[in-house]
Design a protein around this motif. Structure first.
Motif, mmCIF file in Angstrom:
data_model
loop_
_atom_site.group_PDB
_atom_site.id
_atom_site.type_symbol
_atom_site.label_atom_id
_atom_site.label_comp_id
_atom_site.label_asym_id
_atom_site.label_seq_id
_atom_site.Cartn_x
_atom_site.Cartn_y
_atom_site.Cartn_z
ATOM 1 N N VAL A 32 0.740 -1.116 -0.117
ATOM 2 C CA VAL A 32 -0.030 0.166 0.024
ATOM 3 C C VAL A 32 0.773 1.296 0.215
ATOM 4 O O VAL A 32 2.080 1.364 0.150
ATOM 5 C CB VAL A 32 -0.682 -0.173 1.251
ATOM 6 C CG1 VAL A 32 -1.775 -1.202 1.342
ATOM 7 C CG2 VAL A 32 -0.217 0.037 2.347
ATOM 8 N N ASP A 33 0.445 2.381 -0.641
ATOM 9 C CA ASP A 33 1.057 3.475 -0.576
ATOM 10 C C ASP A 33 0.802 4.251 0.829
ATOM 11 O O ASP A 33 0.412 3.676 1.927
ATOM 12 C CB ASP A 33 0.963 4.447 -1.679
ATOM 13 C CG ASP A 33 -0.744 5.020 -1.402
ATOM 14 O OD1 ASP A 33 -1.329 4.787 -0.405
ATOM 15 O OD2 ASP A 33 -1.327 5.563 -2.537
ATOM 16 N N SER A 34 1.581 5.480 1.109
ATOM 17 C CA SER A 34 1.589 6.269 2.208
ATOM 18 C C SER A 34 0.170 6.683 2.799
ATOM 19 O O SER A 34 0.125 7.004 3.939
ATOM 20 C CB SER A 34 2.301 7.325 1.999
ATOM 21 O OG SER A 34 2.164 8.226 1.150
ATOM 22 N N ALA A 35 -0.677 6.481 1.802
ATOM 23 C CA ALA A 35 -2.085 6.725 2.276
ATOM 24 C C ALA A 35 -3.035 5.600 2.453
ATOM 25 O O ALA A 35 -4.268 5.814 2.825
ATOM 26 C CB ALA A 35 -2.820 7.730 1.030
ATOM 27 N N GLY A 36 -2.392 4.594 2.245
ATOM 28 C CA GLY A 36 -3.277 3.154 2.694
ATOM 29 C C GLY A 36 -3.832 2.763 1.161
ATOM 30 O O GLY A 36 -4.620 1.683 1.602
#
Length: 347
Positions: free
Chosen positions: A137-141
């Protein structure tokens, strides 16, 4: 109607009905000394046993620098990552970051079932395992990729690949941004129980669980990362459940209840030391965390105990049996130990 017998229930006359219960007014008296001494003996035997069992569960010699109190109790399966003075706690539904004052400073929502286990963080992405699957997942979920497999994974320190394996022992390279397979090596004829990559990214360590059907013993294979060529093999006798490569090139393997430190020699891997944590009063290790300088090793049995070892000889320096959830090193070489309601920072 015949008169009721006045015979004492404690009479010793032959044929009399006997009641072996001790009268309340005679309990503890000299008349019942033998029985009392027997019961006291059992108590004296029990006290040291209870002391030992109770002491083992609470033993703690960690030299604590600071304690970070948490607002809520964390899940029993929670894991920990540390970066920039923040502790990231993986719990059901989110990754939560707390600072050294215990304040929540960041939160990443997760659409994953159960309690996710953090594998690592790299390139602004989180690599997690939950409900029999691996996700990135990226830093924003936001989910970037999911792989429905509980096969072992390893991070390429160069960031080029994510390594994993099939059930038949074929090592594969996955795209780090999506976990999509890009290439694979031939089957090894045995399931792979663990995998790791050297600090320079030039070697891949593959732990074979062994297969009687294919006459493959349990061993650690050392392969060239570029070509997959087999460089050497180190027999382990049983499957290595965990492989971790330290920054100095030492390879740590968890086999059964023992942790083994392996170093490269002229003919391949050689065992430097072995430390056993199995047996009564101990729990088999689940994870090995190596300090940034490679000088210390934290051996964690999730929710049960933690041992801090000297990397040079495996000597136990400090330990705790206060049910640590997880542990992680920060860049300064301090160990953060996650408990149910606090994070302890150990020197």
């Amino acid at each position: 109607m015949p008169p009721r017998s006045m015979e004492s229930p404690f009479s010793t006359r032959p044929g009399a009905r006997r009641d072996h219960r001790i009268p309340l007014h005679l309990q503890g008296s000299g008349r019942w000394g033998d029985r009392g001494r027997f019961r006291a003996g059992r108590l004296l035997i029990s006290i040291p046993l209870l002391f030992l069992l109770g002491g083992c569960t609470k033993k703690d010699t960690l030299h604590t620098l600071d304690r970070v109190q948490l607002r809520d109790t964390v899940a029993a399966e929670a894991t920990l990552q540390v970066d920039s003075g923040r502790g990231w706690i993986a719990q059901p539904g989110a990754l939560t970051a707390v600072d050294t004052a215990g304040r929540t400073v960041a939160r990443v929502p997760l659409a994953l079932k159960g309690t996710p286990r953090v594998l690592w963080r790299a390139g602004g992405r989180w690599y997690l395992r939950a409900d029999g699957a691996t996700a990135v997942v990226d830093s924003a979920g936001k989910a970037l990729g999911t792989r429905r497999s509980d096969a072992p994974l390893a991070r390429d320190p160069r960031g080029v690949w994510v390594y994993t394996a099939t059930r038949n022992g074929s090592v594969m390279g996955l795209a780090p941004e999506s976990l999509v397979p890009r290439w694979g090596w031939p089957d090894a004829g045995s399931p792979v129980s663990a995998i790791a990559v050297s600090p320079l990214g030039d070697r891949v360590y593959v732990a074979l669980a062994g297969s009687e059907a294919h006459d493959v013993p349990a061993a650690i294979e050392v392969r060239d990362a570029l070509s997959g060529r087999l460089l050497s093999t180190f027999g382990t006798g049983a499957a290595a459940r965990v492989l971790v490569a330290g920054p100095d090139g030492t390879l740590y393997a968890v086999v059964g209840g023992s942790v083994r430190a392996l170093r490269h020699g002229p003919d391949g891997l050689r065992q430097r030391w072995s430390k056993d944590f199995g047996g009564i009063g101990h729990s088999d290790p689940d994870a090995v965390r190596v300090s940034p300088d490679g000088g210390k090793v934290a051996v964690v049995a999730y929710g049960r105990e933690l041992h801090l070892l000297a990397a040079g000889d495996g000597k136990v320096l400090e330990e705790s049996k206060r049910a640590p959830r997880d542990a992680a090193w920060d860049a300064a070489g301090r160990l953060w130990v996650l408990g149910a309601r606090e994070i302890r920072i150990v020197r």
